[in-house]
Design an enzyme around this catalytic site. Structure first.
Site, PDB file in Angstrom:
ATOM      1  N   HIS A 256       5.029   4.267 -11.980  1.00 38.57           N
ATOM      2  CA  HIS A 256       5.411   3.100 -12.769  1.00 38.57           C
ATOM      3  C   HIS A 256       6.246   3.510 -13.981  1.00 38.57           C
ATOM      4  O   HIS A 256       6.872   4.564 -13.996  1.00 38.57           O
ATOM      5  CB  HIS A 256       4.174   2.287 -13.142  1.00 38.57           C
ATOM      6  CG  HIS A 256       3.438   1.783 -11.919  1.00 38.57           C
ATOM      7  ND1 HIS A 256       3.999   0.903 -11.031  1.00 38.57           N
ATOM      8  CD2 HIS A 256       2.212   2.061 -11.436  1.00 38.57           C
ATOM      9  CE1 HIS A 256       3.149   0.654 -10.058  1.00 38.57           C
ATOM     10  NE2 HIS A 256       2.054   1.347 -10.268  1.00 38.57           N
TER      11      HIS A 256
ATOM     12  N   THR B 209       0.834   7.947  -2.482  1.00 35.33           N
ATOM     13  CA  THR B 209       1.846   8.890  -2.015  1.00 35.33           C
ATOM     14  C   THR B 209       2.142   9.939  -3.071  1.00 35.33           C
ATOM     15  O   THR B 209       2.465  11.082  -2.757  1.00 35.33           O
ATOM     16  CB  THR B 209       3.136   8.141  -1.638  1.00 35.33           C
ATOM     17  OG1 THR B 209       2.813   7.112  -0.702  1.00 35.33           O
ATOM     18  CG2 THR B 209       4.134   9.084  -1.001  1.00 35.33           C
TER      19      THR B 209
ATOM     20  N   LEU C 144       0.842  -1.183   0.000  1.00 40.06           N
ATOM     21  CA  LEU C 144       0.000   0.000   0.000  1.00 40.06           C
ATOM     22  C   LEU C 144       0.881   1.237   0.000  1.00 40.06           C
ATOM     23  O   LEU C 144       2.086   1.150   0.237  1.00 40.06           O
ATOM     24  CB  LEU C 144      -0.976   0.004   1.181  1.00 40.06           C
ATOM     25  CG  LEU C 144      -0.505   0.325   2.601  1.00 40.06           C
ATOM     26  CD1 LEU C 144      -1.696   0.273   3.567  1.00 40.06           C
ATOM     27  CD2 LEU C 144       0.566  -0.609   3.091  1.00 40.06           C
TER      28      LEU C 144
END
Length: 263
Positions: free
Chosen positions: A132, A94, A41
């Site tokens: 990513h 985040t 997470l």
């Protein structure tokens, strides 16, 4: 990170691991109902479920001088983001917290992380927040860097930007937590020591990435910080969430707690 666990190279007697692939925002949401015993997470998402989960001290991702990147279809100054409509991969990530700390006055549009590049290219939004592999590919498709939030964070604090973590349900008890932390560390250590085999395993889950690009991306986020936060990593997590609390984005009652496998 989980190559060795998934392929039986390392084992925890008496415990069966079932691997579930999901995007980080879905995992953040699932943690609210304790859907998974052990979960990845966001550090930001963790601040809302700290009563249910405790952080493991391994398996985390930090950006050391790099991190989520805001990109646009045309040049925009990083000092000119206020009032802009920006696509984000989730409001519990985040990356979202870092964006709001950098510029509180942005309008966000939530969408799946792998749709953000297309939305920016189609000018459905003025900018997009990339996580990513999009962080490595955006310039090749004509997009422009507005700000690298990991670089901004390090320039501001001298610390790496904490992004994602592993956590375990508190109801399983501290002993199980310590055992799980130990076996995840063993899995990460095995992957780093057998990088080629671990990369080949990971590539089956990649989104049209060639091996060289995948290896570069993995190197950014599976490294010494993944094995152990260290003092700087712990300080970085506390600093990030303290700034979030000061900005009214993190619950005031929240306190960071790490379950250490070395305990």
């Amino acid at each position: 990170m989980f190559y060795a666990l998934a392929t039986g190279k390392v084992r925890l007697p008496g415990v069966k691991f079932t691997h579930i692939l999901s995007d980080i925002e879905s995992l953040n949401q699932a943690a609210h109902i304790e859907k998974y015993d052990i979960t990845a997470l966001s550090f930001y998402g963790y601040s809302f479920v700290a009563d249910k989960y405790v952080l493991l001290d391994c398996g985390a991702s930090f950006g050391e001088g790099y991190g989520p990147i805001v990109v646009s279809s045309h040049p925009i100054k990083k000092t000119d983001l206020a009032g802009r409509k920006i696509a984000v991969p989730g409001t519990l990530t985040t990356s979202y917290l870092a964006l709001k700390l950098f510029e509180p006055n942005v309008e966000v549009v939530t969408m799946p992380f792998d749709k953000i590049v297309d939305a920016v290219q189609a000018k459905e939004v003025e900018a997009g927040l990339l996580i990513h592999e999009g962080q490595l590919l955006f310039s090749e498709i004509g997009l422009h860097r507005v700000v690298d939030l990991g670089q901004w964070w390090q320039d501001s604090t001298g610390l790496p930007l904490p992004l994602g973590a592993n956590a375990i349900r508190r109801s399983l008890g501290p002993q199980m937590g310590l055992e799980v932390a130990r076996i995840i560390r063993e899995s990460v250590s095995y992957a780093l020591a057998h990088r080629e085999a671990a990369l080949a395993y990971a590539l089956q889950f990649a989104r049209d990435m060639d091996p060289a690009m995948a290896d570069k991306f993995i190197g950014m986020y599976v490294n010494k910080w993944t094995l152990d936060y260290g003092d700087d990593g712990r300080r970085a997590v506390k600093e990030l969430l303290a700034r979030g609390a000061q900005a009214g984005l993190v619950p005031e009652s929240f306190e960071v707690e790490f379950l250490s496998a070395a305990a």
